[in-house]
Design an enzyme around this catalytic site. Structure first.
Site, PDB file in Angstrom:
ATOM      1  N   ASP A 502       0.833  -1.200   0.000  1.00  0.00           N
ATOM      2  CA  ASP A 502       0.000   0.000   0.000  1.00  0.00           C
ATOM      3  C   ASP A 502       0.872   1.256   0.000  1.00  0.00           C
ATOM      4  OD1 ASP A 502      -2.264  -1.502   0.072  1.00  0.00           O
ATOM      5  OD2 ASP A 502      -2.589  -1.310   2.236  1.00  0.00           O
ATOM      6  N   ASP A 504       1.027   3.736   1.805  1.00  0.00           N
ATOM      7  CA  ASP A 504       0.923   4.467   3.072  1.00  0.00           C
ATOM      8  C   ASP A 504       2.111   4.086   3.964  1.00  0.00           C
ATOM      9  OD1 ASP A 504       0.372   1.921   3.889  1.00  0.00           O
ATOM     10  OD2 ASP A 504      -1.703   2.299   4.478  1.00  0.00           O
TER      11      ASP A 504
END
Ligand code: 0RA
Length: 637
Positions: A502, A504
């Site tokens: 991801d 993030d």
């Protein structure tokens, strides 16, 4: 004027490669490796190397490197200055020859250590050829001389422009914008390199100044401890096993050897070797001399003191190098660089010199420092025990694979092609994204291995513990390379391993954990160029029946600014928010995706970054993250 260089015997035989600089402009990559950021930075290193040659010859103590407005580079030193007299044979000044004839620089040096291989040592003429403008200023014989060039050709004669009691050379150049992809010097990249040069050349002072920013950024490097200070620096993010850095030096027939080493309580071997200040990534004779002396001396000492019993096996080289940080730096007159990247030292005479130096001096050190010796021996014995345990764990996995028809992990969705050069595997964060990826993929050549959240931090564990981690075992068995002593990159089942996490903070962390594992345990996978990072989009916008994806904040901003309406912007928080079709379109389709290839530009910097990010000490990690918070590239080593 003292112009003895005129008499240097410079026979036709020596002038085998008096190619014109046109050759350099035609094929710059041949001379500086690439025209990307790496090649661009090589220009600076090349000029600095010439100043360092003066330092090695004993004439230069200070070097100043400036990055000026507009990415103009200025390198000045207080060496002897390039000779200014006319060389009759060419009817040109030595300055002009050095700046316009390939490989001429070293020829006039005679004495001292000259670099003659690898990417460096191609000569400042290469920098000149690839520069829109270059000016050289020489202070010598109480005078200052200057000459300018454009694209390697003189635009002025060598002129006397002033008086000075000092000596030295100053070279100022602006790289040719039409040659390089992007003209943007990285202060940090140059800084790392200058620090390394200062470590390797005791007492040499190097100043680096970036005038492109206000206030100017400045660093000064000067190490009175040389490579001993280098070891202290490398171990500063680790916990040393003993206080004193062990240091040896010796010289013989024009060659010089320096070794500095210190154990830490970790499990990683960080041994770096240099020949004439060039990082010999591929090792060579100095490294093999060091390794064999170290293994023999430690075993002999352990036996002599009864720390290793008669019936016990010898400690292996690997056990003895666990947690060892060492620098081996040799300086020699005619280095032979071999290997794929010309970073393997071939001079056979060096092996013996390193071996005898380390052998006798290390034994002496152990005898004189019995407490430290005991710490080191007991650490290597522990390493040997852990290795035996790991071997058992590995044998277990191997036996299992013999019994079962397929040894591949259950979670792996393999591809149907069996040719590794055509096959790729996605290591995907999380089962849900893994599920989407399985639906999205082209199953003929794309395999998917979903990984559960955070994998084990291998920086803090020995191999036997690592082998008890399910996720890591799955990676090892899927790749087919084996691990530890069995590791063989030739058995890799995929030549593209793509890490897909991801976009993030957690994703970045998982990516770093996986990269750490590859770096510490499967380095040849990285060196072979098999490891990649998938780039998934951060945003999607739809307007007028168009769907567009954006991978960077800046790209989105630029697009929105041009568009005079306010479309609906979807921010992707994770891979799981994309349906299989979107995942294929944006991240997995070879015709559209962007992959970042992970490369090992600088093992020393990578070692440092992984120790900081993954090691025990909190302070350096916090400092590093604060400093690089906005720089997403830092993880893509
Ligand atoms: C040729 C001969 C000598 C010095 C140099 C080149 C030299 C080149 C560069 C490039 C940057 N800085 C430099 N410093 C020196 C020897 C000079 C002598 O014998 O006096």
């Amino acid at each position: 004027m003292r112009e003895n260089i005129v008499s240097v015997t410079y026979t036709a035989k020596d002038i085998t490669v008096l190619e014109g600089l046109e050759a350099v402009r035609k094929r710059p990559g041949m001379y500086i490796g690439s025209t990307g950021p790496r090649g661009l930075h090589h220009l600076v290193y090349e000029v600095v190397d010439n100043s360092i040659d003066e330092a090695l010859a004993g004439y230069c103590k200070n070097i100043v490197v400036m990055i000026k407005e507009g990415n103009i580079i200025e390198v000045s030193d207080d060496g002897r200055g390039i000779p200014v007299g006319v060389i009759p044979k060419y009817k040109k000044t030595a300055v002009e020859i050095v700046l316009t004839v390939l490989h001429a620089g070293g020829k006039f040096g005679g004495e001292g250590y000259k670099v003659s291989g690898g990417l460096h040592g191609v000569g400042v003429s290469v920098v000149n050829a690839l520069s829109e403008s270059l000016t050289v200023e020489v202070s010598r014989d109480d005078k200052v001389y200057r000459q300018s060039f454009a694209y390697g050709k003189p635009t002025t004669a060598l002129e006397e422009v002033g008086k000075s009691k000092k000596t030295g050379t100053k070279i100022t150049f602006l790289p040719d914008k039409t040659v390089f992809e992007e003209l943007d010097f990285s202060f940090d990249t140059i800084r790392q390199r200058m620090r390394e040069m200062a470590f390797l050349n005791k007492d040499l002072k190097i100043d680096l100044i970036d005038e492109r920013v206000e206030p100017h950024e400045m660093v000064e490097y000067k190490y009175s401890g040389g490579i001993t200070d280098f070891i202290k620096h490398l171990n500063s993010t680790k916990e040393p096993l003993h206080k004193k850095v062990i240091y040896f030096e010796s010289s013989d027939g024009g060659s010089q050897v320096e070794v500095a080493m210190q154990y830490n309580t970790g499990y990683i071997e960080s041994v770096f070797t240099f020949a004439n200040n060039i990082n010999t990534h591929e090792g060579g004779t100095h490294l093999s001399g060091f390794r064999s002396a170290l293994t023999r001396t430690i075993n002999d000492y352990a036996r002599k003191k009864g720390l290793l019993k008669e019936k016990e096996e010898n400690l292996s080289g690997e056990d003895i190098r666990e947690g060892l940080t060492a620098i081996i730096s040799v300086k020699l007159r005619e280095p032979q660089f071999e290997g794929q990247t010309k970073t393997k030292l071939g001079n056979t005479e060096i092996r013996g010199l390193v071996e005898s130096t380390v052998g006798s001096k290390l034994d002496e050190f152990l005898e004189e420092n019995p407490a430290t010796a005991k710490l080191i021996i007991s650490k290597t014995i522990q390493a040997a025990h852990a290795r035996a345990a790991a071997r058992k764990a590995r044998e277990l996995t191997r036996r299992k694979s013999l019994l079962e028809s397929t040894s591949l992990p259950g979670k792996l969705a393999d591809c149907s092609l069996t040719d590794p050069s055509l096959s790729e595997i996605y290591l995907v964060e999380g089962d849900s994204a893994g599920g989407s990826a399985k639906q999205a993929r082209d199953r003929s050549f794309q395999a998917i291995l979903p990984l559960k959240g955070k994998i084990l931090n291998v920086e803090k564990a020995r191999l036997n513990k690592i082998l008890s981690s399910e996720e890591i075992l799955a990676i090892i068995t899927a790749l087919g390379t084996g691990i530890g002593e069995d590791f063989d990159v030739g058995n890799a089942r995929y030549h593209r391993v793509i890490i897909m996490t991801d976009a993030d903070v957690d994703g970045a962390h998982i990516r770093t954990l996986i990269l750490t594992f590859f770096y510490r345990y499967m380095l040849p996978m990285i060196e072979s160029g098999y490891v990649y990072i998938a780039q998934s989009p951060l945003y999607k916008i739809m307007h007028d029946g168009l769907t567009k994806y954006f991978y960077k904040d800046r790209e989105l901003e630029e697009y929105l600014n041009k568009l005079n309406k306010n479309p609906n912007v979807q921010r992707y928080k994770g891979l799981g928010e994309m349906n299989p079709e979107q995942l294929w379109d944006t991240t997995m389709n070879p015709e559209k995706r962007t992959l970042l290839k992970v490369n090992m530009e600088d093992a020393i910097v990578a070692d440092e970054i992984f120790s900081i990010l993954m090691g025990d000490k909190v302070e350096p990690r916090r400092d590093y993250i604060i400093k690089h918070a906005k720089d997403v590239r830092f993880l893509d080593i």
